[in-house]
Scaffold this motif. Sequence first.
Motif, short mmCIF file in Angstrom:
data_model
loop_
_atom_site.label_atom_id
_atom_site.label_comp_id
_atom_site.label_asym_id
_atom_site.label_seq_id
_atom_site.Cartn_x
_atom_site.Cartn_y
_atom_site.Cartn_z
N ASP A 46 35.79 40.55 21.48
CA ASP A 46 35.01 39.99 20.38
C ASP A 46 34.51 38.63 20.85
O ASP A 46 35.30 37.70 21.08
CB ASP A 46 35.91 39.84 19.15
N ASP A 47 33.19 38.50 21.05
CA ASP A 47 32.65 37.26 21.61
C ASP A 47 32.09 36.33 20.54
O ASP A 47 31.25 35.46 20.83
CB ASP A 47 31.57 37.57 22.65
N GLN A 48 32.55 36.48 19.30
CA GLN A 48 32.09 35.59 18.24
C GLN A 48 32.63 34.18 18.48
O GLN A 48 33.65 33.98 19.13
CB GLN A 48 32.54 36.10 16.87
N GLY A 49 31.95 33.21 17.90
CA GLY A 49 32.32 31.83 18.13
C GLY A 49 31.81 31.36 19.48
O GLY A 49 31.00 32.02 20.14
N TYR A 50 32.30 30.22 19.91
CA TYR A 50 31.88 29.64 21.18
C TYR A 50 33.09 29.63 22.10
O TYR A 50 34.00 28.80 21.96
CB TYR A 50 31.35 28.21 20.98
N GLN A 51 33.12 30.59 23.05
CA GLN A 51 34.28 30.76 23.91
C GLN A 51 33.91 30.45 25.36
O GLN A 51 32.79 30.71 25.79
CB GLN A 51 34.79 32.20 23.84
N ILE A 52 34.88 29.93 26.09
CA ILE A 52 34.74 29.79 27.53
C ILE A 52 35.97 30.40 28.18
O ILE A 52 37.01 30.56 27.53
CB ILE A 52 34.57 28.32 27.99
N PRO A 55 28.52 29.92 26.34
CA PRO A 55 29.60 30.74 25.79
C PRO A 55 29.74 32.07 26.52
O PRO A 55 28.78 32.60 27.09
CB PRO A 55 29.19 30.95 24.34
N LEU A 56 30.95 32.60 26.50
CA LEU A 56 31.21 33.94 27.02
C LEU A 56 30.48 34.98 26.18
O LEU A 56 30.31 34.80 24.97
CB LEU A 56 32.70 34.25 26.96
N SER A 57 30.09 36.08 26.83
CA SER A 57 29.61 37.25 26.10
C SER A 57 30.58 38.39 26.33
O SER A 57 31.48 38.29 27.15
CB SER A 57 28.20 37.63 26.55
N HIS A 58 30.40 39.48 25.63
CA HIS A 58 31.36 40.58 25.72
C HIS A 58 31.37 41.24 27.10
O HIS A 58 32.31 41.95 27.43
CB HIS A 58 31.05 41.63 24.65
N HIS A 59 30.31 41.00 27.93
CA HIS A 59 30.27 41.64 29.24
C HIS A 59 30.46 40.63 30.38
O HIS A 59 30.25 40.96 31.54
CB HIS A 59 28.93 42.36 29.44
N SER A 60 30.87 39.40 30.07
CA SER A 60 31.04 38.40 31.13
C SER A 60 32.17 38.80 32.06
O SER A 60 33.26 39.20 31.62
CB SER A 60 31.34 37.03 30.51
N GLY A 61 31.92 38.67 33.37
CA GLY A 61 32.96 39.00 34.34
C GLY A 61 33.40 40.44 34.20
O GLY A 61 32.62 41.37 34.25
N GLY A 62 34.72 40.62 34.02
CA GLY A 62 35.27 41.96 33.86
C GLY A 62 35.43 42.39 32.42
O GLY A 62 35.97 43.47 32.15
N ARG A 74 43.37 34.18 27.97
CA ARG A 74 42.46 33.89 29.08
C ARG A 74 41.22 33.15 28.62
O ARG A 74 40.40 32.75 29.46
CB ARG A 74 42.03 35.19 29.77
N ARG A 75 41.06 32.98 27.31
CA ARG A 75 39.85 32.37 26.78
C ARG A 75 40.19 31.17 25.91
O ARG A 75 41.27 31.10 25.32
CB ARG A 75 39.05 33.39 25.95
N ASN A 76 39.25 30.25 25.85
CA ASN A 76 39.38 29.06 25.01
C ASN A 76 38.28 29.10 23.96
O ASN A 76 37.10 29.01 24.29
CB ASN A 76 39.27 27.80 25.88
N LEU A 77 38.69 29.25 22.71
CA LEU A 77 37.73 29.23 21.59
C LEU A 77 37.49 27.78 21.21
O LEU A 77 38.35 27.12 20.62
CB LEU A 77 38.29 30.01 20.40
N MET A 78 36.31 27.26 21.54
CA MET A 78 36.02 25.84 21.32
C MET A 78 35.47 25.58 19.93
O MET A 78 35.81 24.57 19.30
CB MET A 78 35.02 25.34 22.38
N PHE A 79 34.61 26.46 19.46
CA PHE A 79 34.04 26.34 18.12
C PHE A 79 34.22 27.65 17.38
O PHE A 79 34.22 28.72 17.99
CB PHE A 79 32.54 26.03 18.16
#
Length: 641
Positions: free
Chosen positions: A233-239, A221-228, A170-175
Amino acid sequence: MKILGNCKFNHKWFDLSEIVAVIIATVLALSLVLGIYYLGWLQPLELAAYDQMVRLRPTLIADPRLVVLGITEEDIRAFNRWPLSDEVIARLLEKLLKYKPKVIGLDLYRDIRYEPGHDKLQKQLQAANNIITINSLGYSENKGIPAPPNVPSERVGFNDLLLDPDHVVRRNLMFANTSNITFYSFSLRLAMYYLLNQGINPNNSPVNPNLIFWGNAEFLPLSHHSGGYQTIDDQGYQILLNYRSDHEGAKLISLTQFLYGNIPQSWIQNKIVLIGTVAPSAKDLFFTPYSAAAQKKSLKMPGVLVHAQMVSQILDAVLGDRRLFIFGSEWGEFLWICSWGLIGATLAWSSRNIWIIILGNPLLVSVLCGLSFFLFLQNRWVPTATPGLTFLFTSGTVIGYRAFQAQRQQQIVMRLLGQNTSPEVANALWNSRDRLLADGKLPGEKLIATILFSDIKNFSTISEQMPPETLMEWLNEYLSILTQCVQTHHGIINKFTGDGIMAAFGVPIPRRTEEAIAQDAYHAVACALDIEYRLKQLNQDWKSRNFPEISMRVGIFTGPIVAGSLGGKERLEYGLLGDSVNIASRLESCQKDRQSSQCRILIASQTLQYIQQDFEVESWGLMALKGKQEMVDIYRVISKK
């Protein structure tokens, strides 16, 4: 029938304490659900709700800017090997470059030799500046795999895909950052190459280094509490990956179809071309939000198609075609969840009609789901399952508390009323409490009722012959029989008058029809005959125990009365007032010496008109009653017909 005013019906104290208790129950319920939520235990439900919304929203057509050259099972059988040789890949790239694609993404590991054709492939990879190759950082199922040798780092992107706890992408790790080196993802490299050729460059915000301005998009970037989410693990740059559709999302051409078929150049020219395997045997397959709803389709999506979805999302966001998902702050989500909990508690507290709760709860949960889905269509993901559970849990808690309180209150009412009335009447009073009770009292109300008075003949003489304790035991036995008879015939005992009772039929719930009034009159006379029958048995029993035998008188009258609370704050009594009460009392004491049976039952014509079809009576004619100027037509009840 006595009511303790400060025990049950003091509404100001009762309401305030109950409101405080409901608030405490709501806060405890909210705290419990929020605690579970922030521990991440509800994250699977939120992700399931997210997947459902992904499946429900409209899908988009295949992205015309992308083409996927997929290696199918048929291709593997045609070349009779896997992995395919470097020579086959080199031939593929050679023909592909002639079609003048904008950029080529090779989603195949080529870190080792797959002879024949290795040298030829290496020269192509080094010479063509629009070919993006892959490596693996080891974030996904693959361990770290290097890129093809001698390929510049700016043409290498990692193809690791992030998996949620349920193994769905469900996530895209960009960096990604390791050892002070920033790595770019495979999809980001392809999108950057395509957009840079159009002069669209990304820029970091001078205020927030995590904020990237790129064309029409603002990347955060996403954080560990974004949405639901709560435990990722929100390390890196995720969307958040915004899938285009449940299929490839781009035109799919098989390897042999391209190598040996006649493919129009317009299919490839100026397009982003991804090369990868779509064959299930290659095991490069991933669960997506669409997997749970897949039926005849494959449950998993090939990795190269997932990367195509990622590339398409970045292009759409930068060019302003589809916005990126945005999320509320942690405090905003907290208030969103709490607000639905308060709505549930308020509905349960304010609704006395159970059908409003039964129908209102599903309706409001549907409103919550509809509102969440509407926001989702606007690319805003808010928690859905958690506020829904909070709504139901707080509502259920308050309903449970109110049910507990109602049970306690009903027990109090039944103790206060049930001793002197039938359970049916007590329940009727309880069910009509909102209409009957005002300011802790039963307001005076005019109604038609049938009043019954009873008395023991020569009680004073009998009582003088018995010790007080024996008299009390004997009298209680007698009054117990009377109480049972009244309750059995749906009446209430308003007063114990020493050796007798005052009972009423038709209170406290007003009778609205003649049929109901007649039914009360019938019950009163039937009750009197039942008392006569029970008295005969009681006298026989008393005779065997050397207790005195008795005779008694009963007077019954049907007419208008006023019923309501009498007294003050410290003591309330349910009073029955009116001329009908006086007449019933005078009928009982009328001509006391005229006793032709153990239980003499006198009624007036006002009662006879309701029961004359059911009972045999003897007319005593018009008689004057004490304190009454008008004559009363009196009848003695003999038996039931």
